[in-house]
Design a protein around this motif. Structure first.
Motif, PDB file in Angstrom:
ATOM      1  N   GLU A   1      51.381  38.580   5.993  1.00 57.07           N
ATOM      2  CA  GLU A   1      51.724  39.738   5.175  1.00 57.07           C
ATOM      3  C   GLU A   1      52.881  39.425   4.230  1.00 57.07           C
ATOM      4  O   GLU A   1      53.625  40.285   3.826  1.00 57.07           O
ATOM      5  N   GLN A   2      53.034  38.176   3.885  1.00 59.71           N
ATOM      6  CA  GLN A   2      54.108  37.761   2.992  1.00 59.71           C
ATOM      7  C   GLN A   2      53.577  37.577   1.581  1.00 59.71           C
ATOM      8  O   GLN A   2      52.550  36.941   1.386  1.00 59.71           O
TER       9      GLN A   2
ATOM     10  N   LYS B   1      57.429  42.109   2.479  1.00 60.39           N
ATOM     11  CA  LYS B   1      56.918  42.133   3.850  1.00 60.39           C
ATOM     12  C   LYS B   1      56.630  43.571   4.264  1.00 60.39           C
ATOM     13  O   LYS B   1      57.348  44.487   3.869  1.00 60.39           O
ATOM     14  N   TRP B   2      55.589  43.704   5.074  1.00 57.15           N
ATOM     15  CA  TRP B   2      55.221  45.014   5.601  1.00 57.15           C
ATOM     16  C   TRP B   2      55.142  44.892   7.118  1.00 57.15           C
ATOM     17  O   TRP B   2      54.073  44.791   7.711  1.00 57.15           O
ATOM     18  N   TYR B   3      56.296  44.854   7.735  1.00 55.07           N
ATOM     19  CA  TYR B   3      56.367  44.781   9.189  1.00 55.07           C
ATOM     20  C   TYR B   3      56.446  46.177   9.776  1.00 55.07           C
ATOM     21  O   TYR B   3      56.817  47.136   9.105  1.00 55.07           O
ATOM     22  N   LYS B   4      56.134  46.274  11.061  1.00 54.74           N
ATOM     23  CA  LYS B   4      56.238  47.553  11.763  1.00 54.74           C
ATOM     24  C   LYS B   4      57.700  47.998  11.848  1.00 54.74           C
ATOM     25  O   LYS B   4      58.013  49.181  11.711  1.00 54.74           O
ATOM     26  N   ASP B   5      58.602  47.026  12.058  1.00 53.95           N
ATOM     27  CA  ASP B   5      60.028  47.312  12.177  1.00 53.95           C
ATOM     28  C   ASP B   5      60.770  46.843  10.928  1.00 53.95           C
ATOM     29  O   ASP B   5      60.238  46.040  10.146  1.00 53.95           O
TER      30      ASP B   5
ATOM     31  N   VAL C   1      63.058  44.720   8.480  1.00 57.20           N
ATOM     32  CA  VAL C   1      63.274  43.277   8.372  1.00 57.20           C
ATOM     33  C   VAL C   1      64.644  42.927   8.936  1.00 57.20           C
ATOM     34  O   VAL C   1      65.630  43.621   8.684  1.00 57.20           O
TER      35      VAL C   1
ATOM     36  N   SER D   1      64.616  36.937   8.570  1.00 56.79           N
ATOM     37  CA  SER D   1      63.758  36.966   7.378  1.00 56.79           C
ATOM     38  C   SER D   1      64.577  36.794   6.100  1.00 56.79           C
ATOM     39  O   SER D   1      64.161  36.086   5.177  1.00 56.79           O
TER      40      SER D   1
ATOM     41  N   SER E   1      60.871  45.200   1.454  1.00 54.32           N
ATOM     42  CA  SER E   1      60.417  45.461   2.823  1.00 54.32           C
ATOM     43  C   SER E   1      59.995  46.923   2.888  1.00 54.32           C
ATOM     44  O   SER E   1      60.827  47.825   2.739  1.00 54.32           O
TER      45      SER E   1
END
Length: 306
Positions: free
Chosen positions: A192-193, A210-214, A216, A220, A241
Motif C-alpha cells: 500500500e505504498q 500509506k493507508w494503514y489501519k493505525d 504511521v 515509517s 498517511s
C-alpha cells in the motif's frame, strides 16, 4: 519594487545567525524558505554559521531584481518568529534567547515597509484564493474534484488492501495533475505504498503515501527520511498517511534537519471538498514547518486562519 536598505540587510544577517544555534536547524529553515535552490548550492556548510548567513544574504542582494521574493520571504519568516524556546536548552540559553529576540526585533523595525509589502502580496494571494473558491462551485476543477471524491469514498469502504492501494495511486495522480503539479515520475505501488516525484515552488518533492489501519509510526518516517537523504541535497518530501501519524513520530522528525511535511486523510478531504486548494495547503504546511520546526499542521488549524 522597494530596495531593502543596508541597515536592514545587516539586521537580517544578524537575525539569521542568531535564531538557530545548530547549522542543521538553520539549513532546514533555509530549505523550507528559499525557493531559489541554486543560491543555496553556493553555501559552504563547513564554514562558520555567521559567514554562511552573510554569504547567503549577499548573494540574494547581489541580484535583488531576480531574488527579491526570496529576500522578502526570508525577512518575513524571521520577523514572524516569536518562539525561541529551542535556545533555552543550550549552554547560556537565556543569553542566546535574548540575543535572538533582540536581533529579530531590530529586523522588524528596519523592515517595516517590506513587511507591509509582503503582507500586500499575501492579501493578493488570499483574494485569489477566495475567487478560486467562488469559481470552484461551477468549474471543471470542481467537477473533477467531485469525481475524485466519489472514488475516494469508494476506497474507504473497500476491504481489499491491494486494490485500494492501486486505486489510491490513480486518485493521487489525478489530484496532483488537476492542480498542475509537475509530476516527474510514475507512482509506484508496493503493498500500500505509493511513491512519486513532483515539483512545487521550484523544489523537487518525493511523495510517499500509506493507508494503514493505525497512524504511521516513527519507523515509517525514518525509512522515508532515509530515502530523502539519498536523493539530491535539496529534495524534500511529502508523506501522506490517510489515518494520520503518531505524536511521537511527528515530534521525532520535527527536530534537526526537517526534510518533509505531513498530510493526512483530513487534509485530503478538505481538498476534495473544495474547502482549500492543494497548492495553498502545501504552502501553509511548508511555511509552518519553516517558522516553527513542526512538520505537521492539521487542516483544522489551517482553516482557522482562512
Amino acid at each position: 519594487m522597494k530596495i531593502i536598505s543596508a541597515a536592514a540587510i545587516n539586521a537580517l544577517k544578524k537575525a539569521l545567525s542568531t535564531v538557530y544555534w545548530y547549522k542543521s536547524d538553520l539549513r532546514s529553515f533555509l530549505d523550507h524558505t528559499i525557493t531559489n535552490k541554486q543560491i543555496l548550492s553556493y553555501l559552504d556548510w563547513n564554514d562558520y554559521k555567521r559567514n554562511i548567513c552573510s554569504r547567503l544574504v549577499d548573494l540574494l542582494v547581489k541580484n535583488e531584481e531576480k531574488t527579491q521574493n526570496d529576500l522578502l520571504k526570508l525577512v518575513y519568516e524571521l520577523c514572524n518568529m516569536n518562539d525561541f524556546s529551542h535556545l533555552k536548552q543550550l549552554d547560556d540559553g537565556a543569553e542566546k534567547e535574548k540575543a535572538a529576540k533582540e536581533s529579530v526585533s531590530a529586523l522588524r523595525k528596519l523592515s517595516k515597509g517590506h513587511l507591509e509589502q509582503q503582507k500586500e502580496q499575501e492579501e493578493v494571494e488570499e483574494r485569489r484564493n477566495k475567487v478560486f473558491k467562488k469559481q470552484l462551485e461551477q468549474s471543471a476543477v470542481r467537477e473533477k474534484l467531485e469525481e475524485i471524491k466519489t472514488d475516494f469514498y469508494a476506497l474507504v469502504s473497500s476491504n481489499d488492501a491491494q486494490k485500494r492501494g492501486f486505486q489510491l495511486e490513480k486518485l493521487l495522480k489525478d489530484l496532483f495533475n488537476l492542480f498542475d503539479l509537475d509530476s516527474k515520475a510514475s507512482f509506484r505501488i508496493t503493498g500500500e505504498q505509493i511513491d512519486g516525484m513532483f515539483t512545487f515552488e521550484n523544489n523537487d518533492f518525493l511523495l510517499e503515501a500509506k493507508w494503514y489501519k493505525d497512524p504511521v509510526d516513527i519507523s515509517s518516517l525514518d525509512a522515508f527520511s532515509g530515502k530523502l537523504s539519498r536523493r539530491l541535497e535539496n529534495t524534500l518530501g511529502l508523506f501522506i498517511s490517510i489515518n494520520g501519524f503518531s505524536p511521537d513520530a511527528i515530534q521525532a522528525h520535527s527536530t534537526g534537519r526537517r526534510l518533509m511535511i505531513l498530510m493526512d486523510g483530513s487534509d485530503l478531504m478538505a481538498v476534495l471538498e473544495g474547502r482549500i486548494d492543494l497548492i495553498q495547503l502545501l504552502v501553509r504546511k511548508r511555511r509552518y514547518a519553516a517558522q516553527t520546526g513542526n512538520i505537521y499542521l492539521g487542516i483544522h488549524e489551517i482553516m482557522k486562519g482562512i
